[in-house]
Design a protein around this motif. Sequence first.
Motif, mmCIF file in Angstrom:
data_model
loop_
_atom_site.group_PDB
_atom_site.id
_atom_site.type_symbol
_atom_site.label_atom_id
_atom_site.label_comp_id
_atom_site.label_asym_id
_atom_site.label_seq_id
_atom_site.Cartn_x
_atom_site.Cartn_y
_atom_site.Cartn_z
ATOM 1 N N THR A 1 19.848 17.841 -22.241
ATOM 2 C CA THR A 1 19.474 16.564 -21.638
ATOM 3 C C THR A 1 18.842 15.647 -22.670
ATOM 4 O O THR A 1 19.230 14.486 -22.819
ATOM 5 C CB THR A 1 18.467 16.797 -20.483
ATOM 6 O OG1 THR A 1 19.119 17.572 -19.480
ATOM 7 C CG2 THR A 1 17.986 15.488 -19.881
ATOM 8 N N ARG A 2 17.894 16.188 -23.419
ATOM 9 C CA ARG A 2 17.196 15.357 -24.418
ATOM 10 C C ARG A 2 18.145 14.868 -25.498
ATOM 11 O O ARG A 2 18.097 13.712 -25.923
ATOM 12 C CB ARG A 2 16.020 16.131 -25.019
ATOM 13 C CG ARG A 2 14.742 16.020 -24.181
ATOM 14 C CD ARG A 2 13.514 16.346 -25.014
ATOM 15 N NE ARG A 2 13.641 17.668 -25.639
ATOM 16 C CZ ARG A 2 13.308 18.809 -25.042
ATOM 17 N NH1 ARG A 2 12.802 18.797 -23.826
ATOM 18 N NH2 ARG A 2 13.460 19.967 -25.652
ATOM 19 N N GLN A 3 19.037 15.768 -25.924
ATOM 20 C CA GLN A 3 20.000 15.399 -26.968
ATOM 21 C C GLN A 3 20.914 14.264 -26.476
ATOM 22 O O GLN A 3 21.205 13.313 -27.211
ATOM 23 C CB GLN A 3 20.832 16.648 -27.321
ATOM 24 C CG GLN A 3 21.756 16.432 -28.505
ATOM 25 C CD GLN A 3 22.690 17.631 -28.708
ATOM 26 O OE1 GLN A 3 22.525 18.688 -28.082
ATOM 27 N NE2 GLN A 3 23.672 17.458 -29.564
ATOM 28 N N ILE A 4 21.339 14.361 -25.231
ATOM 29 C CA ILE A 4 22.234 13.345 -24.679
ATOM 30 C C ILE A 4 21.511 12.004 -24.523
ATOM 31 O O ILE A 4 22.065 10.944 -24.836
ATOM 32 C CB ILE A 4 22.840 13.844 -23.350
ATOM 33 C CG1 ILE A 4 23.927 14.869 -23.683
ATOM 34 C CG2 ILE A 4 23.372 12.689 -22.503
ATOM 35 C CD1 ILE A 4 24.605 15.483 -22.512
ATOM 36 N N GLN A 5 20.277 12.045 -24.071
ATOM 37 C CA GLN A 5 19.521 10.789 -23.913
ATOM 38 C C GLN A 5 19.354 10.099 -25.268
ATOM 39 O O GLN A 5 19.533 8.881 -25.395
ATOM 40 C CB GLN A 5 18.151 11.077 -23.288
ATOM 41 C CG GLN A 5 18.272 11.449 -21.811
ATOM 42 C CD GLN A 5 16.978 11.954 -21.225
ATOM 43 O OE1 GLN A 5 16.177 12.610 -21.911
ATOM 44 N NE2 GLN A 5 16.759 11.677 -19.943
#
Length: 363
Positions: free
Chosen positions: A283-287
């Motif tokens: 999730t963090r990587q995608i954001q």
Amino acid sequence: TKLRVGLLFGGRSGEHEVSISSARAIARALTTEQNTDKYEILPFYIQKDGRWLAGDVPQQVLESGTPLQLPSTPNDQLSVAKNQVLGRWQSPSQVAEVDVWFPILHGPNGEDGTIQGLLTLMQVPFVGSGVLGSAVGMDKIAMKTAFAQAGLPQVKYKALNRAQIWSNPCVFPKLCDEIEATLGYPCFVKPANLGSSVGIAKVRTRPELEAALDNAASYDRRIIVEAGVVVRELECAVLGNDSPKASVIGEITYASDYYDYETKYTEGKAGLLIPAPVPEAVTRQIQEMAMRAFIAVDAAGLARVDFFYVEATGEVFINEINTLPGFTATSMYPLLWAHSGVSFPQLVDRLIQLALERHSASS
Ligand code: ATP
Ligand code: MG
Ligand code: MG
Ligand code: MG
């Protein structure tokens, strides 16, 4: 006094009906209790033939939710084009009243920088990306070049043009050999400047590849072929101008082979999961990637950034950015913000404020 919002919808692309639904949802949000004292709506409807209408007809289309086509006088391409330009100067009263434009047109002639160029020339603030961000975001070849430059991971691809496919029978087999050697099967053949999966084919054999290239070339001068990956599809909504923010992420689920036109537009064929059930690190990587992608193409206001997640290896690839994503009550973009604490009416209000901020910063 209220700010007059020129809601511009309909349009010549295949996503005309989606645009009407998006505009209806936005109009409803502008008339909610929190927004109604601030904004007044001036609807402008672009018919499928490209003619612009102001006043009662657009209001009627907004209320009914169905496309309308007034019988028009000479309907050849040139008169339509002239009408588009002259239409606005012929009805200066309505156009001149607009304080801020809200174009909610999806696909070619709306999401691609053409309308944004017109609005820029009119020197009135408008919601969303400008000419550059819209054009780069729309063309998959330009988009991928900008993403590569920003160091964003993507699947392997090859950019082609129509002439390479149609004009030289000696070049074509070599081109196919090269695609087979570098990308392999399955691969995806796409026109560079469309949306809604129109003109896209997933191919597994040489004859399928040849047919798909020929078909894609009938839609667009520019064509892209990508290595096919087995993936889950994740999407992230971005909001802001120079310091954009990313929403929670969502997942698209479906039983079909891939997210094709039929799956997108047949009720019940696709599902949305918000938040997407993936590890926190993904999730963090995608954001983080979504915000970088937004800046890489020079987007503004809003964008939905779409990703491929390979669960087996944990890899994430960026697929694309959509600078005017679907904006209906059940669309991913507003739902992602609703799950991130920004309600639909707040989101529309914020987008208009971002348009005003961007305009005053650039003039
Ligand atoms: P949109 O309607 O979101 O603008 P689009 O017409 O721009 O879509 P893409 O997002 O490029 O089209 O591709 C449509 C779908 O095809 C993807 O959502 C995915 O299901 C599938 N797809 C596309 N490229 C690949 C790939 N390289 N590997 C696996 N699946 C792919
Ligand atoms: Mg797209
Ligand atoms: Mg699109
Ligand atoms: Mg897509």
